[in-house]
Design a protein around this motif. Structure first.
Motif, PDB file in Angstrom:
ATOM      1  N   GLN A  45      63.992 -60.202  87.593  1.00 18.84           N
ATOM      2  CA  GLN A  45      62.669 -59.570  87.478  1.00 18.84           C
ATOM      3  C   GLN A  45      62.637 -58.229  88.213  1.00 18.84           C
ATOM      4  O   GLN A  45      61.985 -57.287  87.764  1.00 18.84           O
ATOM      5  CB  GLN A  45      61.600 -60.495  88.070  1.00 18.84           C
ATOM      6  CG  GLN A  45      61.563 -61.870  87.420  1.00 18.84           C
ATOM      7  CD  GLN A  45      60.421 -62.027  86.441  1.00 18.84           C
ATOM      8  OE1 GLN A  45      59.389 -61.403  86.604  1.00 18.84           O
ATOM      9  NE2 GLN A  45      60.603 -62.833  85.428  1.00 18.84           N
ATOM     10  N   ILE A  46      63.325 -58.170  89.331  1.00 19.44           N
ATOM     11  CA  ILE A  46      63.370 -56.907  90.078  1.00 19.44           C
ATOM     12  C   ILE A  46      64.203 -55.876  89.319  1.00 19.44           C
ATOM     13  O   ILE A  46      63.802 -54.720  89.190  1.00 19.44           O
ATOM     14  CB  ILE A  46      63.910 -57.144  91.511  1.00 19.44           C
ATOM     15  CG1 ILE A  46      62.852 -57.908  92.324  1.00 19.44           C
ATOM     16  CG2 ILE A  46      64.259 -55.829  92.198  1.00 19.44           C
ATOM     17  CD1 ILE A  46      63.317 -58.394  93.688  1.00 19.44           C
ATOM     18  N   LEU A  47      65.346 -56.309  88.771  1.00 17.74           N
ATOM     19  CA  LEU A  47      66.164 -55.381  87.979  1.00 17.74           C
ATOM     20  C   LEU A  47      65.376 -54.867  86.779  1.00 17.74           C
ATOM     21  O   LEU A  47      65.541 -53.738  86.347  1.00 17.74           O
ATOM     22  CB  LEU A  47      67.450 -56.062  87.489  1.00 17.74           C
ATOM     23  CG  LEU A  47      68.419 -56.553  88.557  1.00 17.74           C
ATOM     24  CD1 LEU A  47      69.617 -57.248  87.905  1.00 17.74           C
ATOM     25  CD2 LEU A  47      68.888 -55.404  89.447  1.00 17.74           C
ATOM     26  N   GLY A  48      64.515 -55.739  86.246  1.00 15.65           N
ATOM     27  CA  GLY A  48      63.752 -55.388  85.055  1.00 15.65           C
ATOM     28  C   GLY A  48      62.425 -54.712  85.342  1.00 15.65           C
ATOM     29  O   GLY A  48      61.614 -54.533  84.444  1.00 15.65           O
ATOM     30  N   THR A  49      62.185 -54.356  86.591  1.00 11.98           N
ATOM     31  CA  THR A  49      60.970 -53.656  87.029  1.00 11.98           C
ATOM     32  C   THR A  49      59.699 -54.498  86.896  1.00 11.98           C
ATOM     33  O   THR A  49      58.599 -53.988  87.001  1.00 11.98           O
ATOM     34  CB  THR A  49      60.731 -52.299  86.302  1.00 11.98           C
ATOM     35  OG1 THR A  49      60.179 -52.534  85.006  1.00 11.98           O
ATOM     36  CG2 THR A  49      62.002 -51.491  86.179  1.00 11.98           C
ATOM     37  N   LEU A  50      59.849 -55.806  86.646  1.00 14.09           N
ATOM     38  CA  LEU A  50      58.674 -56.672  86.547  1.00 14.09           C
ATOM     39  C   LEU A  50      58.184 -57.072  87.930  1.00 14.09           C
ATOM     40  O   LEU A  50      57.060 -57.517  88.099  1.00 14.09           O
ATOM     41  CB  LEU A  50      59.006 -57.938  85.746  1.00 14.09           C
ATOM     42  CG  LEU A  50      59.231 -57.720  84.251  1.00 14.09           C
ATOM     43  CD1 LEU A  50      59.811 -58.974  83.612  1.00 14.09           C
ATOM     44  CD2 LEU A  50      57.944 -57.310  83.560  1.00 14.09           C
ATOM     45  N   ASP A  51      59.077 -56.941  88.920  1.00 16.35           N
ATOM     46  CA  ASP A  51      58.698 -57.244  90.293  1.00 16.35           C
ATOM     47  C   ASP A  51      59.329 -56.174  91.177  1.00 16.35           C
ATOM     48  O   ASP A  51      60.256 -55.482  90.748  1.00 16.35           O
ATOM     49  CB  ASP A  51      59.214 -58.647  90.668  1.00 16.35           C
ATOM     50  CG  ASP A  51      58.436 -59.241  91.842  1.00 16.35           C
ATOM     51  OD1 ASP A  51      57.639 -58.518  92.474  1.00 16.35           O
ATOM     52  OD2 ASP A  51      58.643 -60.434  92.126  1.00 16.35           O
ATOM     53  N   LYS A  52      58.810 -56.045  92.391  1.00 14.87           N
ATOM     54  CA  LYS A  52      59.335 -55.024  93.308  1.00 14.87           C
ATOM     55  C   LYS A  52      60.080 -55.679  94.454  1.00 14.87           C
ATOM     56  O   LYS A  52      59.635 -56.687  94.993  1.00 14.87           O
ATOM     57  CB  LYS A  52      58.186 -54.195  93.873  1.00 14.87           C
ATOM     58  CG  LYS A  52      57.907 -52.939  93.073  1.00 14.87           C
ATOM     59  CD  LYS A  52      56.992 -52.016  93.866  1.00 14.87           C
ATOM     60  CE  LYS A  52      56.476 -50.865  93.076  1.00 14.87           C
ATOM     61  NZ  LYS A  52      57.173 -49.858  92.540  1.00 14.87           N
ATOM     62  N   ALA A  53      61.196 -55.084  94.836  1.00 18.63           N
ATOM     63  CA  ALA A  53      61.922 -55.548  96.014  1.00 18.63           C
ATOM     64  C   ALA A  53      61.137 -55.155  97.261  1.00 18.63           C
ATOM     65  O   ALA A  53      60.384 -54.190  97.243  1.00 18.63           O
ATOM     66  CB  ALA A  53      63.310 -54.914  96.032  1.00 18.63           C
ATOM     67  N   ASP A  54      61.327 -55.910  98.344  1.00 18.86           N
ATOM     68  CA  ASP A  54      60.726 -55.513  99.619  1.00 18.86           C
ATOM     69  C   ASP A  54      61.523 -54.361 100.231  1.00 18.86           C
ATOM     70  O   ASP A  54      60.969 -53.470 100.856  1.00 18.86           O
ATOM     71  CB  ASP A  54      60.708 -56.695 100.604  1.00 18.86           C
ATOM     72  CG  ASP A  54      59.750 -57.785 100.134  1.00 18.86           C
ATOM     73  OD1 ASP A  54      58.836 -57.471  99.364  1.00 18.86           O
ATOM     74  OD2 ASP A  54      59.946 -58.947 100.533  1.00 18.86           O
ATOM     75  N   SER A  55      62.846 -54.432 100.085  1.00 19.89           N
ATOM     76  CA  SER A  55      63.660 -53.289 100.499  1.00 19.89           C
ATOM     77  C   SER A  55      64.879 -53.233  99.604  1.00 19.89           C
ATOM     78  O   SER A  55      65.187 -54.172  98.883  1.00 19.89           O
ATOM     79  CB  SER A  55      64.057 -53.408 101.970  1.00 19.89           C
ATOM     80  OG  SER A  55      64.864 -54.541 102.157  1.00 19.89           O
ATOM     81  N   GLY A  56      65.579 -52.100  99.682  1.00 19.04           N
ATOM     82  CA  GLY A  56      66.713 -51.889  98.803  1.00 19.04           C
ATOM     83  C   GLY A  56      66.321 -50.976  97.664  1.00 19.04           C
ATOM     84  O   GLY A  56      65.171 -50.545  97.564  1.00 19.04           O
ATOM     85  N   GLN A  57      67.288 -50.690  96.840  1.00 16.06           N
ATOM     86  CA  GLN A  57      67.087 -49.678  95.803  1.00 16.06           C
ATOM     87  C   GLN A  57      67.653 -50.165  94.468  1.00 16.06           C
ATOM     88  O   GLN A  57      68.697 -50.807  94.432  1.00 16.06           O
ATOM     89  CB  GLN A  57      67.854 -48.424  96.241  1.00 16.06           C
ATOM     90  CG  GLN A  57      67.494 -47.189  95.444  1.00 16.06           C
ATOM     91  CD  GLN A  57      68.304 -45.990  95.895  1.00 16.06           C
ATOM     92  OE1 GLN A  57      69.525 -46.097  96.079  1.00 16.06           O
ATOM     93  NE2 GLN A  57      67.651 -44.859  96.037  1.00 16.06           N
ATOM     94  N   VAL A  58      66.927 -49.880  93.406  1.00 14.11           N
ATOM     95  CA  VAL A  58      67.450 -50.147  92.063  1.00 14.11           C
ATOM     96  C   VAL A  58      67.513 -48.829  91.294  1.00 14.11           C
ATOM     97  O   VAL A  58      66.491 -48.164  91.117  1.00 14.11           O
ATOM     98  CB  VAL A  58      66.560 -51.136  91.272  1.00 14.11           C
ATOM     99  CG1 VAL A  58      67.151 -51.382  89.881  1.00 14.11           C
ATOM    100  CG2 VAL A  58      66.399 -52.454  92.015  1.00 14.11           C
ATOM    101  N   LEU A  59      68.715 -48.454  90.905  1.00 10.15           N
ATOM    102  CA  LEU A  59      68.875 -47.292  90.033  1.00 10.15           C
ATOM    103  C   LEU A  59      69.204 -47.796  88.642  1.00 10.15           C
ATOM    104  O   LEU A  59      70.119 -48.593  88.459  1.00 10.15           O
ATOM    105  CB  LEU A  59      70.018 -46.384  90.506  1.00 10.15           C
ATOM    106  CG  LEU A  59      69.961 -45.806  91.915  1.00 10.15           C
ATOM    107  CD1 LEU A  59      71.182 -44.913  92.163  1.00 10.15           C
ATOM    108  CD2 LEU A  59      68.683 -44.995  92.106  1.00 10.15           C
TER     109      LEU A  59
END
Ligand SMILES: Nc1ncnc2c1ncn2[C@@H]1O[C@H](COP(=O)(O)OP(=O)(O)O)[C@@H](O)[C@H]1O
Ligand SMILES: [Mg+2]
Length: 227
Positions: A45-59
């Motif tokens: 879900q985080i990789l798919g932008t449906l949820d947000k990580a608390d920290s870290g980065q997704v490019l």
């Protein structure tokens, strides 16, 4: 295609992701395996932008998606990412054709072109005869193929699938797995699949094993033996 670094996610006290790094190349098929509760769905879900990580980065293709406004993020997601879920999540009131058209209508594409493309996709997936049926009139395998067509409508670069064959019988399962690899071969799609299915995991270019919110090991397989 995907560069995720140091992804953490908590739900209250529960540390679900404890610093996950993952990179996936274009046209790679990667499966994520591991026990229930490991954090696989949360990561997807985080990789798919449906949820947000608390920290870290997704490019995604070099773009830092955490910098996008909610509106820009929704548009980005609709245009670039196709989702396939275990329980297809088709809208029950709409026909197969209408369900496939939805991402195009959300993107405000012309209805006529969207309908044409949806019909082409349904034909490609052997569903032309079923186009005007509603989900409850379709078999499990058909519903999941409609969901695949919907995921493909906007020509995404990335497909994220969460237990896509988890509710299918073995014949439909095999067909769906073959389809995913065909999509990669034909369209160069990048595909990340959360799965409990060993066969599917084995077929993938790479397996990533998660447990308790971390990536345990990556299994690299040389596919040159399987042309
Ligand atoms: N929205 C949420 N709120 C609270 N807890 C959640 C939420 N989503 C997932 N969890 C918890 O996070 C853990 C990991 O869940 P999940 O990512 O779905 O694991 P998996 O897909 O590997 O089974 C589980 O303990 C689950 O109960
Ligand atoms: Mg899950």
């Amino acid at each position: 295609m995907i560069e995720a670094t140091g992804i953490t996610k908590n739900f209250g006290e529960l540390k679900v992701l404890k610093g996950v790094d993952l990179s996936v190349r274009q046209a790679e098929v990667v499966s994520i395996v591991g026990p229930s509760g490991a954090g696989k769905t949360t990561l997807l879900q985080i990789l798919g932008t449906l949820d947000k990580a608390d920290s870290g980065q997704v490019l995604l293709k070099g773009k830092d998606i955490s910098k996008l406004s909610p509106k820009a993020l929704a548009a980005y997601r609709n245009e670039h990412i196709g989702f396939i879920f275990q329980f297809h999540q088709l809208l029950p009131e709409f026909t197969a054709l209408e369900n496939v058209m939805i991402p195009g209508l959300i993107a405000r594409k012309r209805e006529r072109e969207t309908k044409e493309r949806s019909k082409e996709l349904l034909a490609y997936l052997n569903l032309s005869e079923r186009a005007h049926h509603k989900p409850n009139e379709l078999s499990g395998g058909e519903k999941q193929r409609v969901a695949v067509a919907r995921a493909l409508l906007n020509n995404p670069d990335l497909i994220l699938a969460d237990e896509p064959s988890g509710s299918l019988d073995s014949k439909n399962k095999e067909e769906l797995h073959k389809l995913l690899f065909d999509l990669r071969d034909k369209f160069g799609l990048t595909i990340v699949i959360v799965t409990h299915d060993n066969e599917l995991a084995q077929l993938s270019d790479r397996r990533i094993r998660m447990k308790d919110g971390i990536v345990l090991q990556e299994t690299k397989e040389n596919h040159s033996f399987f042309p």
